[in-house]
Design an enzyme around this catalytic site. Structure first.
Site, mmCIF file in Angstrom:
data_model
loop_
_atom_site.group_PDB
_atom_site.id
_atom_site.type_symbol
_atom_site.label_atom_id
_atom_site.label_comp_id
_atom_site.label_asym_id
_atom_site.label_seq_id
_atom_site.Cartn_x
_atom_site.Cartn_y
_atom_site.Cartn_z
ATOM 1 N N GLU A 110 0.851 -1.197 0.000
ATOM 2 C CA GLU A 110 0.000 0.000 0.000
ATOM 3 C C GLU A 110 0.883 1.242 0.000
ATOM 4 O O GLU A 110 2.100 1.152 0.203
ATOM 5 C CB GLU A 110 -0.925 -0.013 1.223
ATOM 6 C CG GLU A 110 -2.037 -1.056 1.092
ATOM 7 C CD GLU A 110 -2.994 -1.073 2.267
ATOM 8 O OE1 GLU A 110 -4.172 -1.281 2.012
ATOM 9 O OE2 GLU A 110 -2.572 -0.898 3.409
ATOM 10 N N HIS A 235 -9.269 9.339 2.543
ATOM 11 C CA HIS A 235 -8.808 8.245 1.675
ATOM 12 C C HIS A 235 -8.981 8.713 0.232
ATOM 13 O O HIS A 235 -10.047 9.218 -0.121
ATOM 14 C CB HIS A 235 -9.611 6.971 1.938
ATOM 15 C CG HIS A 235 -8.946 5.748 1.398
ATOM 16 N ND1 HIS A 235 -8.794 5.526 0.048
ATOM 17 C CD2 HIS A 235 -8.357 4.701 2.019
ATOM 18 C CE1 HIS A 235 -8.154 4.387 -0.130
ATOM 19 N NE2 HIS A 235 -7.877 3.856 1.049
ATOM 20 N N ARG A 286 -1.110 8.867 1.427
ATOM 21 C CA ARG A 286 -2.485 9.297 1.152
ATOM 22 C C ARG A 286 -2.712 10.799 1.108
ATOM 23 O O ARG A 286 -3.543 11.281 0.345
ATOM 24 C CB ARG A 286 -3.391 8.753 2.252
ATOM 25 C CG ARG A 286 -3.717 7.364 1.983
ATOM 26 C CD ARG A 286 -4.667 6.827 2.974
ATOM 27 N NE ARG A 286 -4.569 5.388 2.810
ATOM 28 C CZ ARG A 286 -5.015 4.520 3.644
ATOM 29 N NH1 ARG A 286 -5.609 4.924 4.747
ATOM 30 N NH2 ARG A 286 -4.892 3.240 3.415
ATOM 31 N N HIS A 347 -11.744 9.487 6.271
ATOM 32 C CA HIS A 347 -11.489 8.060 6.500
ATOM 33 C C HIS A 347 -11.007 7.747 7.910
ATOM 34 O O HIS A 347 -11.427 6.771 8.511
ATOM 35 C CB HIS A 347 -10.444 7.620 5.475
ATOM 36 C CG HIS A 347 -10.084 6.175 5.507
ATOM 37 N ND1 HIS A 347 -11.002 5.182 5.278
ATOM 38 C CD2 HIS A 347 -8.890 5.546 5.740
ATOM 39 C CE1 HIS A 347 -10.400 3.991 5.358
ATOM 40 N NE2 HIS A 347 -9.117 4.196 5.650
ATOM 41 N N ARG A 382 -1.312 9.044 8.978
ATOM 42 C CA ARG A 382 -1.152 7.613 9.270
ATOM 43 C C ARG A 382 -0.696 6.834 8.034
ATOM 44 O O ARG A 382 -1.242 6.992 6.940
ATOM 45 C CB ARG A 382 -2.476 7.031 9.754
ATOM 46 C CG ARG A 382 -2.464 5.521 9.934
ATOM 47 C CD ARG A 382 -3.788 5.042 10.425
ATOM 48 N NE ARG A 382 -4.817 5.192 9.436
ATOM 49 C CZ ARG A 382 -5.261 4.207 8.632
ATOM 50 N NH1 ARG A 382 -4.722 2.995 8.705
ATOM 51 N NH2 ARG A 382 -6.224 4.430 7.773
#
Ligand code: FAD
Ligand code: SIN
Length: 547
Positions: A110, A235, A286, A347, A382
């Site tokens: 990811e 997100h 992100r 998110h 995060r």
């Protein structure tokens, strides 16, 4: 109700802790809806942990720190990374079935990760974890789950002799038993807040309707330290679709693992754009990807961008992302042949109730774990798939902390006797909920209108890109609503809608106040009028405590 351990919330943080604490006392889990309804249940991508010989702890630590943009607490990061493999093995022992090739776990990738390290169960990882934990709990003694119990406020007493900072001690909570509409007091030796996030404060969110920030608001009212609320993670890729009228509906996530497998972001006209923003392109962290999409949409006026999966074999798509494939097909999009229209959505909350490395808050006998917390792990942004990991690691830390306190078995038995007597005495002395001079409300329109307005203000003025004028406007409106709602709350018999509204407006207020304090751009907090990072002034957490 009287219990040794009260856990508020039945996601990964609450359930994994319950299984451990049940060794040493009675555990009561209360949860506001059905037991599986949680953010955990919708997690797709997986859990990050170092489980491969091509990976190592230093790399996972470095990736997490880089993503956190200078605000991570390195000790907290080391803690989740070093403890990761043990927690994954524990989940497997509890019965979670992760995706494997023959015996080996398959590790996904990811954004922001320099190695493949995402342990997953196809694209339904959270559902599998929730299932395994609930099944194990069903076979355990000493644990009771109370569904449709809504935690309202913490019961705390001020004791100036106590050594902790604010001299407060927690004895449990008041909770609304939603089925009979009665407020009950629940007295506990230790109380653990595991209520998850606050995505519902925004109009478009991946979070289910339960995510109204109740734990953060409750903690704030009780005097907990709340930190870093400005860092709301959007997100980048959620399915763009026409919404129904339900203002609490969640939007459907297209997991970052799909980009990890090779999918690429493009404009509606089919042009790739991520190379303009970051060398990692569609797999940048992100904050960068969400801002890039926001910028492309603003520039073109298009309502969405596209995710193109043509680099991934159709059979692989169906095998690895069966849930996403099926959901999109149901909406008329065959993702093996067509691009997916995507937009960013709220998110994850990186901020929350401050805890130390043992999960302790600044109130004695009150712990917190999971998305509701600010442990120092995530800093200003995060890293993908670090939150399920953080929840498990910190729940384990709480268990260890409680165990240390009751280390000596003899002391434990003696303590238990005096403890249950003490708890009974507290129960008898604490006032029952007083509904005198409150009325049933007929003003449903006021509640739903306010909820909608909060979501609109937050999405319009406190979203991916902010500036001082927008924040000030949001502050004025939300502050006024907060005062009005508090006033209304005092006069009205409680119900779930009203309690959630009170919590949503509090969390919105905390996000705005924190955002106004940070006059720089860092991680998820991007200010048009302060576009640079300012380490001289702002290399520090934003702390709020109710005066
Ligand atoms: P939750 O799982 O949200 O549980 C909170 C519980 O508290 C719920 O049971 C709720 O009903 C209860 N509760 C709340 N308020 C009250 C109240 N007032 N009274 C009583 N009960 C209450 N993270 C990853 O690491 N990897 C992923 O792949 C991933 N994918 C995600 C996909 C989606 C769509 C979403 C929404 C999130 C994802 N995340 C992922 C984030 C991650 O799922 C959450 O951060 C994590 O599950 C939080 O766990 P938790 O136990 O803290 O809270
Ligand atoms: C995803 O699957 O993209 C979500 C992962 C996360 O939020 O950590």
């Amino acid at each position: 109700m009287i219990t040794d351990y009260l856990i508020i919330g039945s996601g990964i943080a609450g359930l994994s802790l319950a299984l451990k604490l049940s060794e040493s006392g009675t555990v009561s889990i209360i949860t506001k809806k059905q037991k599986a309804e949680s953010n955990t249940n919708y997690a797709q991508g997986g859990v990050a942990a170092v489980m491969d010989e091509n990976d190592n702890f230093q790399l996972h630590i470095a990736d997490t720190l880089e993503c956190g943009a200078g605000l991570c607490n390195k000790e907290a990061v080391k803690k989740i990374v070093y403890d990761g493999p043990a927690r994954i093995n524990e989940l497997i022992e509890f019965g979670a079935n992760f995706t494997r090739l023959r015996d080996e776990l398959i590790l996904g990738k990811e954004g922001g990760h320099s190695r493949n390290r995402i342990i997953h169960a196809k694209d339904l990882t959270g559902k599998e974890i929730e299932r395994a934990l609930l099944d194990k709990i069903a076979r355990s003694e000493n644990i009771e789950i109370y569904e449709f119990y809504f935690a309202i406020d913490l019961l705390t007493v001020k004791n100036i002799k106590r050594k902790n900072k604010n001299g407060k001690k927690c004895f449990g909570i008041y909770a609304l038993n939603v089925k009979n509409n009665k407020v009950e007091k629940i007295i506990a030796g230790k109380t653990i807040i595991a209520t998850g996030g606050a995505g519902q404060v925004y109009k478009h969110t991946t979070n289910p309707a339960i995510a109204t920030g109740d734990g953060i608001a409750m903690g704030y009212r009780a005097g907990c330290e709340i930190a870093n609320m400005e860092f709301i993670q959007f997100h980048p890729t959620t399915l763009y679709e026409q919404r129904n009228n339900d203002i609490s509906a969640q939007v459907f996530l297209i997991s970052e693992a799909v980009r990890g497998a090779g999918a690429v972001l493009k404009t509606i006209k089919g042009k790739e754009f991520m190379q303009k923003y970051d060398r990692r392109k569609s797999l940048a962290p992100r904050d960068i990807v969400a801002r890039a999409i926001d910028n492309e949409m603003k520039k073109s006026g298009d309502p969405y961008v596209c995710l193109d999966l043509k680099n991934i074999e159709p059979e692989r798509i169906k095998k690895e992302f069966p849930n996403i494939y099926k959901y999109c097909l149901g909406k008329g999009i065959d993702i093996t042949k067509q691009v997916i229209p995507v937009v960013p959505a709220a998110h994850y909350s990186c901020g929350g109730i401050v805890t130390d490395l043992n999960g302790r808050t600044n109130i004695e006998n009150l712990y917190a774990s999971g998305e509701v917390t600010m442990t120092g792990v995530h800093g200003a942004n995060r890293l993908a798939s670090n939150s399920l990991l953080e929840a498990m690691v910190f729940s384990n830390a709480i268990f260890e902390d409680v165990r240390r306190e009751t280390h000596d078995v003899r002391r434990q038995i003696a303590d238990k006797k005096s403890n249950s007597k003490e708890l009974k005495k507290i129960y008898d002395n604490i006032y029952n909920w007083n509904e005198d001079e409150t009325e049933n409300t007929e003003e449903w329109i006021l509640i739903s209108h306010n909820k909608k307005e909060i979501k609109e203000i937050m999405s319009d003025y406190v979203g991916i890109v902010r500036n001082t004028i927008r924040l000030e406007r949001a502050y004025r409106r939300v502050k006024m609503m907060k005062d009005e709602i508090e006033d209304f709350y005092k006069k009205t018999k409680v119900n779930v809608d009203l309690l959630e509204l009170r919590n949503l407006v509090t969390v919105a207020y905390l996000i705005i106040v924190s955002a106004m304090q940070r006059k720089e751009s860092r991680g998820l907090h991007y200010m048009l009028d302060y576009p640079k990072r300012d380490d001289k002034k702002y290399l520090t957490d934003t702390m709020l405590v109710k005066s």
